[in-house]
Design a protein around this motif. Structure first.
Motif, PDB file in Angstrom:
ATOM      1  N   LYS A  85       0.834  -1.205   0.000  1.00 54.46           N
ATOM      2  CA  LYS A  85       0.000   0.000   0.000  1.00 54.46           C
ATOM      3  C   LYS A  85       0.863   1.247   0.000  1.00 54.46           C
ATOM      4  O   LYS A  85       0.577   2.219  -0.723  1.00 54.46           O
ATOM      5  N   SER A  86       1.946   1.235   0.769  1.00 51.36           N
ATOM      6  CA  SER A  86       2.813   2.411   0.829  1.00 51.36           C
ATOM      7  C   SER A  86       3.519   2.659  -0.496  1.00 51.36           C
ATOM      8  O   SER A  86       3.850   3.805  -0.827  1.00 51.36           O
ATOM      9  N   ARG A  87       3.717   1.618  -1.281  1.00 56.42           N
ATOM     10  CA  ARG A  87       4.381   1.741  -2.570  1.00 56.42           C
ATOM     11  C   ARG A  87       3.376   1.934  -3.716  1.00 56.42           C
ATOM     12  O   ARG A  87       3.780   2.118  -4.854  1.00 56.42           O
ATOM     13  N   GLY A  88       2.099   1.830  -3.409  1.00 55.52           N
ATOM     14  CA  GLY A  88       1.085   2.005  -4.450  1.00 55.52           C
ATOM     15  C   GLY A  88       1.116   0.915  -5.493  1.00 55.52           C
ATOM     16  O   GLY A  88       0.918   1.174  -6.687  1.00 55.52           O
ATOM     17  N   MET A  89       1.348  -0.327  -5.070  1.00 47.74           N
ATOM     18  CA  MET A  89       1.479  -1.440  -6.018  1.00 47.74           C
ATOM     19  C   MET A  89       0.331  -2.440  -5.880  1.00 47.74           C
ATOM     20  O   MET A  89       0.475  -3.622  -6.180  1.00 47.74           O
ATOM     21  N   ASP A  90      -0.821  -1.978  -5.435  1.00 49.01           N
ATOM     22  CA  ASP A  90      -1.957  -2.869  -5.212  1.00 49.01           C
ATOM     23  C   ASP A  90      -2.411  -3.586  -6.478  1.00 49.01           C
ATOM     24  O   ASP A  90      -2.994  -4.679  -6.411  1.00 49.01           O
ATOM     25  N   GLU A  91      -2.168  -2.978  -7.660  1.00 49.27           N
ATOM     26  CA  GLU A  91      -2.620  -3.606  -8.900  1.00 49.27           C
ATOM     27  C   GLU A  91      -1.538  -4.452  -9.545  1.00 49.27           C
ATOM     28  O   GLU A  91      -1.821  -5.255 -10.437  1.00 49.27           O
ATOM     29  N   GLN A  92      -0.314  -4.266  -9.123  1.00 53.42           N
ATOM     30  CA  GLN A  92       0.800  -4.968  -9.764  1.00 53.42           C
ATOM     31  C   GLN A  92       1.228  -6.240  -9.024  1.00 53.42           C
ATOM     32  O   GLN A  92       1.811  -7.133  -9.629  1.00 53.42           O
ATOM     33  N   VAL A  93       0.966  -6.256  -7.748  1.00 52.04           N
ATOM     34  CA  VAL A  93       1.408  -7.392  -6.931  1.00 52.04           C
ATOM     35  C   VAL A  93       0.192  -8.004  -6.227  1.00 52.04           C
ATOM     36  O   VAL A  93      -0.544  -7.304  -5.536  1.00 52.04           O
ATOM     37  N   ALA A  94      -0.011  -9.292  -6.462  1.00 52.00           N
ATOM     38  CA  ALA A  94      -1.067 -10.037  -5.760  1.00 52.00           C
ATOM     39  C   ALA A  94      -0.432 -10.859  -4.641  1.00 52.00           C
ATOM     40  O   ALA A  94       0.699 -11.359  -4.773  1.00 52.00           O
ATOM     41  N   ILE A  95      -1.153 -10.977  -3.542  1.00 52.47           N
ATOM     42  CA  ILE A  95      -0.642 -11.724  -2.383  1.00 52.47           C
ATOM     43  C   ILE A  95      -1.638 -12.829  -2.028  1.00 52.47           C
ATOM     44  O   ILE A  95      -2.802 -12.557  -1.751  1.00 52.47           O
ATOM     45  N   THR A  96      -1.165 -14.053  -2.051  1.00 52.69           N
ATOM     46  CA  THR A  96      -1.994 -15.217  -1.708  1.00 52.69           C
ATOM     47  C   THR A  96      -1.446 -15.869  -0.443  1.00 52.69           C
ATOM     48  O   THR A  96      -0.242 -16.132  -0.351  1.00 52.69           O
ATOM     49  N   ARG A  97      -2.345 -16.101   0.493  1.00 54.11           N
ATOM     50  CA  ARG A  97      -1.942 -16.689   1.775  1.00 54.11           C
ATOM     51  C   ARG A  97      -2.205 -18.210   1.769  1.00 54.11           C
ATOM     52  O   ARG A  97      -3.315 -18.644   1.496  1.00 54.11           O
ATOM     53  N   ILE A  98      -1.172 -18.961   2.079  1.00 53.46           N
ATOM     54  CA  ILE A  98      -1.334 -20.408   2.254  1.00 53.46           C
ATOM     55  C   ILE A  98      -1.558 -20.649   3.750  1.00 53.46           C
ATOM     56  O   ILE A  98      -0.631 -20.552   4.550  1.00 53.46           O
ATOM     57  N   GLU A  99      -2.779 -20.949   4.118  1.00 47.27           N
ATOM     58  CA  GLU A  99      -3.125 -21.135   5.524  1.00 47.27           C
ATOM     59  C   GLU A  99      -2.840 -22.568   5.980  1.00 47.27           C
ATOM     60  O   GLU A  99      -2.421 -22.792   7.100  1.00 47.27           O
ATOM     61  N   GLN A 100      -3.074 -23.523   5.106  1.00 46.95           N
ATOM     62  CA  GLN A 100      -2.759 -24.921   5.417  1.00 46.95           C
ATOM     63  C   GLN A 100      -1.551 -25.330   4.604  1.00 46.95           C
ATOM     64  O   GLN A 100      -1.614 -25.460   3.389  1.00 46.95           O
ATOM     65  N   LEU A 101      -0.454 -25.529   5.279  1.00 49.55           N
ATOM     66  CA  LEU A 101       0.794 -25.866   4.604  1.00 49.55           C
ATOM     67  C   LEU A 101       0.862 -27.347   4.270  1.00 49.55           C
ATOM     68  O   LEU A 101       1.367 -27.746   3.224  1.00 49.55           O
ATOM     69  N   SER A 102       0.370 -28.150   5.168  1.00 47.44           N
ATOM     70  CA  SER A 102       0.364 -29.595   4.930  1.00 47.44           C
ATOM     71  C   SER A 102      -0.930 -30.185   5.488  1.00 47.44           C
ATOM     72  O   SER A 102      -1.309 -29.878   6.603  1.00 47.44           O
ATOM     73  N   PRO A 103      -1.639 -30.985   4.686  1.00 45.73           N
ATOM     74  CA  PRO A 103      -1.336 -31.349   3.296  1.00 45.73           C
ATOM     75  C   PRO A 103      -1.353 -30.126   2.369  1.00 45.73           C
ATOM     76  O   PRO A 103      -2.165 -29.219   2.545  1.00 45.73           O
TER      77      PRO A 103
END
Length: 1038
Positions: free
Chosen positions: A932-950
C-alpha cells in the motif's frame, strides 16, 4: 499435646497394636517422643491419691515434670522417677517432709532414693538407645538387606554397613555380632553392652515388631528387626513426612509372621512362574537367532504384575493401563494381557505380509487392549499396554495421560476404578529426565492419576554399562523419593517376598492413592538382546549368571521339599503349558497377513466402522448460528459469578470484548473462545494444557478469573455457557514440555470426542518435547495404526525479540510431513481435500485471521477421523487491529480456508499483475502495508497459504493460472534455511509443472533463528520487503 484421660491410663504400657488402632480412629496433632519410653507399672489402687477427682491434677503435674523435673515439688519429682524406674506398687509415693522427729527418717529414705538416680538415668538412656536402634533399622536396614540374587553386588552400590546398625552381612553370627556391638559401645553411639542382650525393653509406639507384646529382650528386638528389614526385602520409607503412612508401612513389614502364604497361593505362584519361564524357553528353542528382548533372569515379573492386578481388582479396579520398555514385553503380552499366542508367534515369520496402512513396528514395541475375566477375583478387568518406542521411558507420561482421561470419562475422581502400572529398567529409571517430570505430575490437581505402581526390572546393568558408572545415587529408584513414594526393594529370586511386596504396593495405592515403587533386583541372563555377547564387558557377572539356578527351579524344589506340590505335579504343569505353546505355534503357521490393528492399545468403539474405516469422507460446515456466537461472546466478556471482584485491567479487556461482539467482530482470543464454547455445547470435552495457558503467555486469553479479594477463589466463564454442556478443563502445567505434551497425547488417545490442546509458552519450547513429537505424534498412526487428534499451539513470529522465542521451527514439522513434493495428486478426485487430510500423518497450519483459526479448531472435531494438528499461532497479531474477522465469515455454510486468495484490486484485473507473492501467517500484514505504501496494489497479488500440509495443490494451481503474466515468489520472514521455503518451493514447482521458477524473498540463511539486535531486525525486514516489491529483483537470475 496427646492427653490421656486419666493418669492411670498413662501408667499402663501401650502396645504397638493398640497405638495403630487408636491412631487410625483419631490421629493426634502431635505425639511426645517421651511417651515412647514410659514404663509405668504401678496399679491405680496402690497409690491412694490417684482418685477420679485428683487424676486431672496429677496429669497436669506429670506433664509439667516431663517438660522440666525442677518445675514440680521434690516429692513429685521422686514419685515420677520411682514409677519410671519400676518401683513396686505403693512404694513410689513418699509423703512430704514434716517438722516432727520422724521426718529425719523420711529424709534418710529420700536420700537413698536420690542415690538410686544413676540407675534411673541408665534405664532411660538404655531405652532411648533401643529406640534409636529400632529407628536406625527402619531408616537404613535396606542397606544391608540381601537383595542381589547373584550375591556379587550391593544394590545400593555400597558394601559398608551403616555405623548405627548392629547387623552385618553375616547376619546373626555371634562373633561378628559381638564385635559390632563392642564397636558401637566403645564409640559411645548406643552405650549398650553385651549384658544388655537379655534385658527386657519396652517397645515404642513406632514399631510393630512386638506383635501382641509390649516389651522384648534386646536380643529378640534385634532378631525381629533383622527379619523385617535385612532379609530379601529392603524398605525405604522413613523419608515420608506423614506419620500415618509410615505407621502403615511399619505394620505391613514388622508384624511377626505377617508374610504368610497358603498352599493354594504358592501353587498359583508356581504355575505363573512356569508360564513366564517356559514362554521364554519356547521362543528361544523356536527362534534362537531372533531378537526378542526376553525376560530371563527376571521371570518373577509376570507373577508380580498379576499379583498387583489381582489385588487391585479385589479392591475395585476394573481398568489397568500399562507402559513398559521392550524387555519382557512379549511375555507380558502373552501371560498378563493374554494376547493370543499365535498372534505373537506369527510375528517371527519373515514372510508375513503387512495388510494395514503404515509402516508397522517391531513386535516388542507393540501394544494391546483386552477385556477379560480375572480368574482370582472373578471380576471383569480391562488391560491396555501402550505401544512404546525404543526411547525407554517416553511412554511414562503417555500412560499417565491416558489413565487420567479414562478416569475423567467414567467419573472416577479418586482413581478407584482406573489405575496405571509403569515398568522401568534400572538404568533408564535413573538416567532419563522424563521419569522426574512424570513424577512431578503425579500429585497436581489436573494431572494426578491418584497413584501409579512403578515396577523396576533392576537388571543391575544398562546394556553394557555398570551401574557404578550409570548413576550417582545409591539406588536407581531414588528419584521417587521426591514425591514421598515408598520404595520396596526385593530380591527377585525370592518369589514369595516379591509377591508380598506387590500385594503391599497395590494396597498402598488403594489406601493412600499415591505412587509406590517396587524394585525387582534381578539379573539379565543374556546380553542386551539374544544376539549380544555380555562377556566382553561384564565377565565376572556373567560367569556367576552361568552358574545361577533359574528361579523356577529354585522355587519348585522349595515347594516340593515343603510338600506343597510333588515332582509329578510340577512336571505336569510344565508339559501342560508347553502343549499350549506348541498348539499355538501350529496355528500361527496359518497366519499369512499381519494385522497391526489387532495390536491396537486404544480402540474407539463406535467412532469408525467395524473394519476401522471412517464413517464418511466429508466434513460439514464449521460455521455457527449468529445467536450462538453472540451468546458465547457475551459470556466471554462477563463475570458469570456474583460478588466476584476482578482486576481493573481485566475489566477493560472484557469491555473491549463486549464492544467486539456488539460490532459482530472477533479477535484471536474471542475466536478461540467461540470455537471452544461451541464444541462444549455439542458435548465435546475441551482440555487446554501448558505453561501459563489459563491467562495466556501474552495475557490475551484470561480463561480463569481470579477474585482480587478472596484467595484462591476463581471462576471459569467457559463452564457457565450452557446448562448441559461438556466440561472445559484449562490448566497451567508444571514447567515441563516433554512430560506434559506426552501426558496430553495420552489423554487424547482415550477418546476421539475431545479436543485436547497443548500450548507451548513460546513455539521453540517444543524442542524440549521433541521425543514425543518425533516418536509418537508424527509417526504414531504409521507405526501403531493409532489415530490421535491432539492440537499443538506454537506461538511463532519474528518480532525483534531475539533468537529465543521467535521461531517454532516450522521447517522441522514440514520436513516430517509424508506427502511427496514431486508428485501432483489427482486434483479431480472427489473430496480431494478430505482425502488429503486422511492420507497425511499430520496437519500443519499457520492462520492469518482469527476466523480461520476458529474454523480449523472446529474442523479438528468435525472430521470423520483424527489427525494431529500443528498450529503456528501469532503473537503480535493477537492485538493487531487488522487481525479481525466479521461474524459473516463464521456463520453456517462457512469453512476453513486452506488458501486465502488475493481479493483486492490485483484480483480485479489479473492480467496486469506482475508478481504473485505466496506467504503464510503474520508476514502477510507486513506485505500489505508495504504494498500500500508503494502504491502497487494492482501490480502485486498476495496469496496466503493457511494450510501448509497437506499442501493445497488444487487451490494454488488455480491461483497460479489466474495470473498468467506474474512472476511467482515465496516470501517469508524466517531465514532461508528455516521456515517454509524448502517445503513450499518444490511443491509449487510441481503444481505448475515447473513452468516457472519460484523466487525467494526473505532473510538470508543463518544459524540462529533471529537476530538479537532490534535495528538489525528492522533492517532485515526492510531488505526482504524491498526484494518482494522490486519487480526487477530476480531478472539477474533469469
Amino acid at each position: 499435646m496427646f492427653h490421656l484421660r486419666t493418669c492411670a491410663a498413662k501408667l499402663r504400657p501401650v502396645t504397638a497394636s493398640q497405638t495403630v488402632k487408636t491412631f487410625s480412629q483419631n490421629k493426634p496433632a502431635a505425639i511426645r517422643t517421651f511417651q515412647q519410653i514410659r514404663c509405668y507399672s504401678a496399679p491405680v489402687a496402690a497409690e491412694p491419691f490417684l482418685s477420679g477427682t485428683s487424676s486431672n491434677y496429677v496429669e497436669e503435674m506429670y506433664c509439667a515434670w516431663l517438660e522440666n523435673p525442677k518445675s514440680v515439688h521434690k516429692s513429685w519429682d521422686i514419685f515420677f522417677r520411682n514409677t519410671n524406674a519400676g518401683a513396686p506398687p505403693g512404694t513410689a509415693y513418699q509423703s512430704p517432709l514434716t517438722l516432727s522427729r520422724s521426718s529425719l527418717a523420711s529424709v534418710a529414705h529420700a536420700h537413698s532414693l536420690m542415690e538410686a538416680q544413676p540407675n534411673v538415668d541408665k534405664l532411660v538412656e538404655d531405652h532411648l538407645a533401643v529406640q534409636s536402634l529400632i529407628r536406625a533399622y527402619q531408616i537404613r536396614g535396606h542397606h544391608v538387606a540381601q537383595l542381589d540374587p547373584l550375591g556379587i553386588l550391593d544394590a545400593d552400590l555400597d558394601s559398608s554397613v551403616p555405623a548405627d546398625i548392629i547387623s552385618s552381612t553375616d547376619k546373626l553370627d555371634l562373633a561378628v555380632f559381638k564385635e559390632r556391638l563392642r564397636m558401637l559401645t566403645v564409640g559411645g553411639f548406643y552405650g549398650l553392652d553385651e549384658s544388655d542382650l537379655d534385658k527386657v525393653f519396652h517397645l515404642p509406639t513406632t514399631t510393630f515388631i512386638g506383635g501382641q507384646e509390649s516389651a522384648l529382650p534386646l536380643r529378640e528386638i534385634i532378631r525381629r528387626l533383622e527379619m523385617a528389614y535385612c532379609q530379601h526385602i529392603g524398605v525405604e520409607f522413613m523419608f515420608i513426612n506423614d506419620l500415618e503412612q509410615c505407621q502403615w508401612i511399619r505394620q505391613k513389614f514388622e508384624t511377626p509372621g505377617i508374610m504368610q502364604f497358603t498352599n493354594e497361593e504358592k501353587r498359583t505362584l508356581l504355575a505363573r512362574l512356569v508360564r513366564s519361564t517356559r514362554f521364554e524357553e519356547f521362543l528361544q528353542r523356536k527362534w534362537s537367532s531372533e531378537k526378542r528382548f526376553g525376560l530371563e533372569g527376571c521371570e518373577v515379573l509376570i507373577p508380580a504384575l498379576k499379583t498387583i492386578i489381582d489385588k487391585s481388582s479385589e479392591n475395585g479396579v476394573d481398568y489397568v493401563i500399562m507402559g513398559m520398555p521392550h524387555r519382557g514385553r512379549l511375555n507380558v503380552l502373552a501371560n498378563v494381557i493374554r494376547k493370543e499366542l499365535e498372534q505373537i508367534f506369527c510375528q517371527f515369520d519373515s514372510k508375513l505380509e503387512a495388510a494395514d496402512e503404515g509402516s508397522g513396528d517391531m513386535k516388542y514395541h507393540l501394544g494391546m487392549y483386552h477385556r477379560r475375566i480375572n480368574r482370582v477375583t472373578d471380576r471383569n478387568i480391562t488391560l491396555s499396554l501402550v505401544a512404546n518406542p525404543s526411547h525407554l521411558e517416553a511412554a511414562d507420561p503417555v500412560v499417565m495421560g491416558k489413565t487420567k482421561a479414562e478416569q475423567f470419562y467414567c467419573g472416577d475422581t479418586e482413581g478407584k476404578k482406573v489405575m496405571s502400572i509403569l515398568l522401568h529398567g534400572d538404568a533408564a529409571f535413573a538416567g532419563q529426565g522424563i521419569v522426574y517430570e512424570t513424577f512431578h505430575l503425579s500429585d497436581l490437581p489436573s494431572y494426578t492419576t491418584h497413584g501409579t505402581v512403578h515396577v523396576v526390572v533392576n537388571n543391575q546393568i544398562g546394556f553394557t554399562t555398570d551401574p557404578r558408572m550409570a548413576r550417582s545415587s545409591p539406588y536407581p529408584t531414588d528419584v521417587a523419593r521426591v514425591v514421598n513414594a515408598p520404595i520396596f526393594h526385593v530380591n527377585s529370586d525370592d518369589p514369595e517376598a516379591v509377591m508380598y511386596v506387590c500385594k503391599v504396593a497395590a494396597e498402598w495405592r488403594n489406601t493412600f492413592h499415591k505412587d509406590v515403587v517396587v524394585d525387582l533386583v534381578c539379573y539379565r541372563r543374556n546380553g542386551h538382546n539374544e544376539m549380544d555377547e555380555p562377556m566382553f564387558t561384564q565377565p565376572l557377572m556373567y560367569k556367576q549368571i552361568r552358574k545361577q539356578k533359574p528361579v523356577l527351579q529354585k522355587y519348585a524344589e522349595l515347594l516340593v521339599s515343603q510338600g506343597v506340590v510333588n515332582q509329578p505335579e510340577y512336571e505336569e504343569e510344565i508339559s501342560k503349558y508347553d502343549k499350549i505353546c506348541e498348539e499355538a505355534f501350529t496355528r500361527s503357521k496359518d497366519e499369512k497377513i499381519l494385522h497391526i490393528k489387532h495390536w491396537l492399545d486404544s480402540p474407539w468403539p463406535g467412532f469408525f466402522t467395524l473394519d476401522g474405516q471412517p464413517r464418511s469422507m466429508s466434513c460439514p460446515s464449521t460455521g455457527l448460528e449468529e445467536d450462538v456466537l453472540t451468546h458465547i461472546g457475551n459470556v466471554a466478556s462477563s463475570v458469570p459469578v456474583e460478588d466476584f471482584t476482578i482486576h481493573g485491567g481485566l475489566s477493560r479487556i472484557l469491555k473491549t470484548r463486549k464492544e467486539l461482539v456488539t460490532n459482530r467482530t472477533v479477535d484471536w482470543a474471542l475466536a478461540e473462545y467461540m470455537a471452544f464454547g461451541s464444541l462444549l455445547k455439542e458435548g465435546i470435552h475441551v482440555r487446554l494444557s501448558g505453561q501459563d495457558v489459563e491467562r495466556g503467555t501474552f495475557s490475551h486469553r484470561h480463561h480463569v478469573l481470579h477474585d482480587q479479594n478472596v484467595d484462591k477463589r476463581t471462576c471459569i466463564p467457559m463452564n457457565h455457557l450452557w446448562p448441559n454442556q461438556a466440561p472445559y478443563t484449562v490448566c497451567n502445567s508444571s514447567l515441563s514440555e516433554y512430560g506434559v505434551l506426552g501426558f496430553e497425547l495420552g489423554f487424547a488417545m482415550a477418546s476421539p470426542n475431545a479436543l485436547v490442546l497443548w500450548e507451548a509458552q513460546f513455539g521453540d519450547f517444543n524442542n524440549m518435547a521433541q521425543c514425543i513429537i518425533d516418536q509418537f505424534i508424527c509417526p504414531g498412526q504409521a507405526k501403531w495404526v493409532r489415530q490421535n487428534g491432539i492440537v499443538l499451539l506454537l506461538p511463532h513470529g519474528m518480532e525483534g525479540m531475539g533468537p529465543e522465542h521467535s521461531s517454532a521451527r516450522p521447517e522441522r514439522f514440514l520436513q516430517m510431513c509424508n506427502d511427496d513434493p514431486d508428485v501432483l495428486p489427482d486434483l479431480q478426485e472427489e473430496n480431494f481435500d478430505i482425502n488429503q487430510l486422511y492420507d497425511c500423518n499430520w496437519i500443519v497450519v499457520n492462520c492469518s485471521t482469527p476466523g480461520n483459526f476458529f474454523h480449523v479448531l472446529r474442523r479438528q472435531i468435525l472430521l470423520p477421523f483424527r489427525k494431529p494438528l500443528i498450529i503456528f499461532t501469532p503473537k503480535s497479531l493477537l492485538r493487531h487491529p487488522e487481525a479481525r474477522t466479521n461474524f459473516d465469515e463464521m456463520l453456517p455454510g462457512t469453512h476453513f480456508q486452506r488458501v486465502i486468495p488475493e481479493d483486492g484490486p490485483a484480483a480485479q484485473d489479473p492480467d496486469k499483475v506482475k508478481r504473485l507473492l505466496f506467504c503464510t501467517g503474520k508476514v502477510y500484514y507486513d506485505l500489505t502495508r508495504e504494498r500500500k505504501s508503494r502504491g502497487m496494489d494492482e501490480q502485486v497479488a498476495i496469496t496466503r497459504i493457511e494450510q501448509l500440509s497437506p499442501f493445497p495443490f488444487d487451490l494454488l494451481l488455480k491461483e497460479a493460472q489466474k495470473y498468467p503474466n506474474a512472476e511467482l515468489a515465496w516470501c517469508q520472514e524466517e531465514h532461508k534455511n528455516q521456515g517454509y521455503y524448502d517445503y513450499v518451493k518444490p511443491r509449487l514447482r510441481t503444481t505448475i509443472d515447473r513452468a516457472k521458477p519460484v523466487w525467494y524473498a526473505g532473510r538470508d540463511p543463518a544459524a540462529a533463528p533471529a537476530t538479537g539486535n532490534k535495528k538489525t531486525h528492522l533492517t532485515e525486514l526492510q531488505r526482504f520487503l524491498d526484494t518482494a516489491f522490486d519487480l526487477d529483483a530476480f531478472k539477474k537470475f533469469s
